[in-house]
Design a protein around this motif. Sequence first.
Motif, PDB file in Angstrom:
ATOM      1  N   LEU A  74       0.921  -1.116   0.048  1.00  0.00           N
ATOM      2  CA  LEU A  74      -0.055  -0.065  -0.034  1.00  0.00           C
ATOM      3  C   LEU A  74       0.937   1.261   0.079  1.00  0.00           C
ATOM      4  N   LEU A  75       2.029   1.447   0.832  1.00  0.00           N
ATOM      5  CA  LEU A  75       2.779   2.318   0.951  1.00  0.00           C
ATOM      6  C   LEU A  75       3.339   2.596  -0.342  1.00  0.00           C
ATOM      7  N   ALA A  76       3.804   1.677  -1.321  1.00  0.00           N
ATOM      8  CA  ALA A  76       4.621   1.779  -2.468  1.00  0.00           C
ATOM      9  C   ALA A  76       3.597   2.245  -3.310  1.00  0.00           C
ATOM     10  N   GLN A  77       2.261   2.127  -3.428  1.00  0.00           N
ATOM     11  CA  GLN A  77       1.400   2.871  -4.275  1.00  0.00           C
ATOM     12  C   GLN A  77       0.944   4.398  -3.512  1.00  0.00           C
ATOM     13  N   GLY A  78       1.722   4.919  -2.787  1.00  0.00           N
ATOM     14  CA  GLY A  78       1.529   6.327  -2.133  1.00  0.00           C
ATOM     15  C   GLY A  78       0.406   6.193  -1.237  1.00  0.00           C
ATOM     16  N   LEU A  79      -0.101   5.060  -0.601  1.00  0.00           N
ATOM     17  CA  LEU A  79      -1.430   5.234   0.208  1.00  0.00           C
ATOM     18  C   LEU A  79      -0.931   5.048   1.459  1.00  0.00           C
ATOM     19  N   PRO A  80      -1.215   6.034   2.481  1.00  0.00           N
ATOM     20  CA  PRO A  80      -0.839   5.867   3.962  1.00  0.00           C
ATOM     21  C   PRO A  80      -2.102   4.574   4.469  1.00  0.00           C
ATOM     22  N   VAL A  81      -1.585   4.099   5.580  1.00  0.00           N
ATOM     23  CA  VAL A  81      -2.538   3.153   6.032  1.00  0.00           C
ATOM     24  C   VAL A  81      -3.111   3.409   7.415  1.00  0.00           C
ATOM     25  N   ALA A  82      -4.088   2.880   8.038  1.00  0.00           N
ATOM     26  CA  ALA A  82      -4.543   2.857   9.117  1.00  0.00           C
ATOM     27  C   ALA A  82      -4.359   1.407   9.799  1.00  0.00           C
ATOM     28  N   LEU A  83      -3.901   1.540  11.079  1.00  0.00           N
ATOM     29  CA  LEU A  83      -3.867   0.288  12.128  1.00  0.00           C
ATOM     30  C   LEU A  83      -4.871   0.318  13.218  1.00  0.00           C
ATOM     31  N   ARG A  96      -4.565   3.865  14.880  1.00  0.00           N
ATOM     32  CA  ARG A  96      -3.633   4.878  14.347  1.00  0.00           C
ATOM     33  C   ARG A  96      -3.986   5.009  12.933  1.00  0.00           C
ATOM     34  N   LEU A  97      -3.912   6.255  12.673  1.00  0.00           N
ATOM     35  CA  LEU A  97      -4.053   6.638  11.162  1.00  0.00           C
ATOM     36  C   LEU A  97      -2.885   7.539  10.393  1.00  0.00           C
ATOM     37  N   ASN A  98      -3.071   7.369   9.157  1.00  0.00           N
ATOM     38  CA  ASN A  98      -2.177   8.160   8.361  1.00  0.00           C
ATOM     39  C   ASN A  98      -0.593   7.876   8.558  1.00  0.00           C
ATOM     40  N   LEU A  99      -0.510   6.438   8.475  1.00  0.00           N
ATOM     41  CA  LEU A  99       1.012   6.032   8.623  1.00  0.00           C
ATOM     42  C   LEU A  99       1.681   5.968   7.371  1.00  0.00           C
ATOM     43  N   ALA A 100       2.721   6.353   7.156  1.00  0.00           N
ATOM     44  CA  ALA A 100       3.124   6.885   5.761  1.00  0.00           C
ATOM     45  C   ALA A 100       4.593   6.204   5.511  1.00  0.00           C
ATOM     46  N   SER A 101       4.995   4.923   6.442  1.00  0.00           N
ATOM     47  CA  SER A 101       6.387   4.345   6.252  1.00  0.00           C
ATOM     48  C   SER A 101       6.270   3.177   7.000  1.00  0.00           C
ATOM     49  N   GLU A 102       6.923   2.410   6.571  1.00  0.00           N
ATOM     50  CA  GLU A 102       6.940   0.933   7.287  1.00  0.00           C
ATOM     51  C   GLU A 102       7.587   1.068   8.601  1.00  0.00           C
ATOM     52  N   ALA A 103       8.487   1.933   9.021  1.00  0.00           N
ATOM     53  CA  ALA A 103       9.098   2.056  10.390  1.00  0.00           C
ATOM     54  C   ALA A 103       7.769   2.544  11.349  1.00  0.00           C
ATOM     55  N   SER A 104       7.168   3.811  10.844  1.00  0.00           N
ATOM     56  CA  SER A 104       5.970   4.073  11.655  1.00  0.00           C
ATOM     57  C   SER A 104       4.742   3.169  11.824  1.00  0.00           C
TER      58      SER A 104
END
Length: 899
Positions: A525-534, A551-559
């Motif tokens: 998802l991040l590779a497509q430029g999509l932030p994720v929600a957990l 948690r919302l709007n996470l933009a990197s694997e580390a986050s």
Amino acid sequence: MSTYALEAVFRPRSVAVVGASPRERSVGRAVVRNLREAGFAGPVGLVNPKHRQIDGVAAVARLADLPFKPELVVVSTPAATVPGVIAEAVAVGARAAVVVTAGLGQGPGSLLEQLEAAARPHGLRIVGPNCLGVMAPHAGLNVSFAARSPLKGDLALVSQSGAIAAGLVEWGAERSIGFSAVVSLGDALDVDFGDLLDWFAQDQKTRAILLYIESIRDARKFMSAARAAARAKPVVVVKSGRHAQGAKAAATHTGALAGSDAVYDAAFRRAGLLRVLALDELFAAAETLGHLRSAPGRRLSILTNGGGIGVLAVDRLVDLGGTLAALDEATVKRLDAVLPPTWSRSNPVDIVGDADAARYTVALETLLADRDNDAVLVMNVPTALSSSEEAARAVAEVLGRRPRPGAGKPVLGVWLGGHDAAIAALNAADVPTYATESDAVRGYMYLVRHREAQQALMETPPSLPEDFVVDAAAAQAIVSGALAQGRRWLDPLEVTALLGAYGIPITPVTLATDADAAAAAAAPLLAQGLPVALKILSPDIVHKSDVGGVRLNLASEASVREAAAGILERARQARPEARIDGVTVQPMITRPKARELIAGLADDATFGPVIVFGRGGTAVEVIDDKALALPPLDLRLAHELISRTRVSRILKAYRDVLAADERAVALVLVKLAQLAADIPQIRELDINPLLADRDGVIAVDARVAIAAYEGPVQKGPWHSRFVVRPYPKEWERQVELAHGRRMFVRPVRPEDEELFRRFFDKVTDEDLRLRFFSAVRHFSHEFIARLTQLDYARSIALVAIDPDSGEMLGAVRLLADANYERGEYGILVRSDLKGYGIGWQLMRIMIEYAGSIGLKMVEGQVLRENVTMLTMCQQLGFRIRPDRDDATLMDVELPIAAP
């Protein structure tokens, strides 16, 4: 049992009072006094073993000692004796009993259970126990202990409270409002609201029905009877306990929003009932309905001799959603010619404080002739410059010149000061009068709301899209699998699959058991430029935000990795006892101009599944912008549900925001209703938020609670938990006809209006006359709506359709009586398609349906000249005989064997 033997309650040929007494202030004495004063013409027997006579009338020791068989027995004896008295009533052949005695208890072994055991097996109808009694003025019957007998009139009152019934009788007598009947239900062991709605819907002396409700026991029976009654005449209801907290234990937002009273309100709305909120409003509704028939629209003209009270009336009219009528130019010119120059020249029409009878006359006549209003409110403020009584008489004389009483526009009155002679003159002219301008406007809006409720019952819904396809089997497998594991909640993956089976768009979800798995799931998802929600995943944690589980709007694997570890840790600390399966990973849905909505299902103990819609988000209970409806839903009902919320306003376009796709929202609600019908194990379903914008809808988060379904929870010929029977899809079938033709037979749907209209174009005038017993060529919307909008609990109409062309070939209908014993049929086949066996096959399926719902007889009337129909009836086994009342008709009837 519905209307069975109720004629013995309201029109008995003879009455016995068991417990009649000479003792002052006793219930038995009050009943006897009321019965004598009401002028009952039939035999009356008094039963009391302790007295040989009561007030000069001979008394006997037992019912069996009476010289006649009483049809109706009134019981006011001590509680312990009541079951025995009822057994005696059965033995002497009585058909009904009114039990005013209280204190029979509840449950196994109680006197109430003994009373039921004595009456029910023998078909003895019971009103009560613990009731005020029954009053039927047109029959000279008052078997109650009310302080006063009601006047004769055309309002039927049914109340669970004896005190409310007695109070309304007193109020009616003071206001010249009469009743066709007054019934106090008490504990309603047998006769209930459903029975009495069926009875009064058919009663020719009843024009409107008033209900005071505390609770409904048999919701399915009530809804079926209420919908039938509301189509025939106004039904007004007031219900107590509006603020009872019926949803305290709800686990979802939709459940919390669906409070008990809100569900009752939805039920009343679905049935077409007019709900009022308090007794004074019921009185106002009774005042209005006691005099007026209907209001053609919302536009009200106000005629007054006091400007201030006119302005107050306008304020109240706007508050309640009415419309202040505009005065057309011709009306203004005519009033200019006859009124003083200081008149208001607008609506309200203020004819100034010195207005005399002549001024009231010409102003009222002018407003009645104005086509730009639908009703007139006439008001009078007493002044030293004119006579209020003369003004009232002038209004009465204007209305007296109408062709017939009640014809023309409704006229309502407010005469401040309450001059008795003025009020009497207005009442005699069938003008309802009110103490204040607020009461009068509210009374007018009752007429408006009732008419609109009738129109809503007749509206045709838009057709569902052809791609409305669901996979009920896949959905059932998901729910059954979870139940087999003993779970109460579906997990997010199951929820996604469930909604997907019904074509409801939802954000895709992936399960991750730990922080590393979460990062791996987020990577594509991040590779497509999509932030994720957990979000935390736990069957024991319903509200995720309460434990910091979102948690919302996470933009990197580390986050993502860090957020997942934090969510799991916080959840374990906050809820150490909870089972934690991991976290869910979803792409963030970024639709900046989307509206946050909530849609779902709740479960009500009385009415079963309920659809909930409103403003979404985490604060839905605080915002409390919601509306409820009972399933099943069609698109019209879904749009109406949406329109009852404040959030519906921002679904429209505003400023630089384009309108949301409201049809997509409505379609989600229809699909939820279908899901509730198909999967009765679903107890609560919560889509929050459901995002809606111009591009459609998508569910961002959803929860589903489930529980085992053990079968029908209410009486009725269908399996669903719905109290309004859903479309009976099981009666769809393909049928082979003669000459190689085929037809598809299905139940009629509300959206079939245009199908019927095209069908009637291909039926000859002669065939229409044979079907409807008179020449019919104009098919109004109301006429066809009555054919296509059915209460499937009571009636069925089966339509035959050509599977190739989609054209209608014919239709048969069956209407069951309220007792589910007999059904009346009607059938019509396209004139150019006779000889293919269409009518025969439709009749065969209709007879099969009659057996499936337990009818004992199918009957109909056929014109003597309709040889084709009579021949088919004979071949199908119908008994045929001449009608006793009409030599042009033949009566046909077919006994139905038990299936």
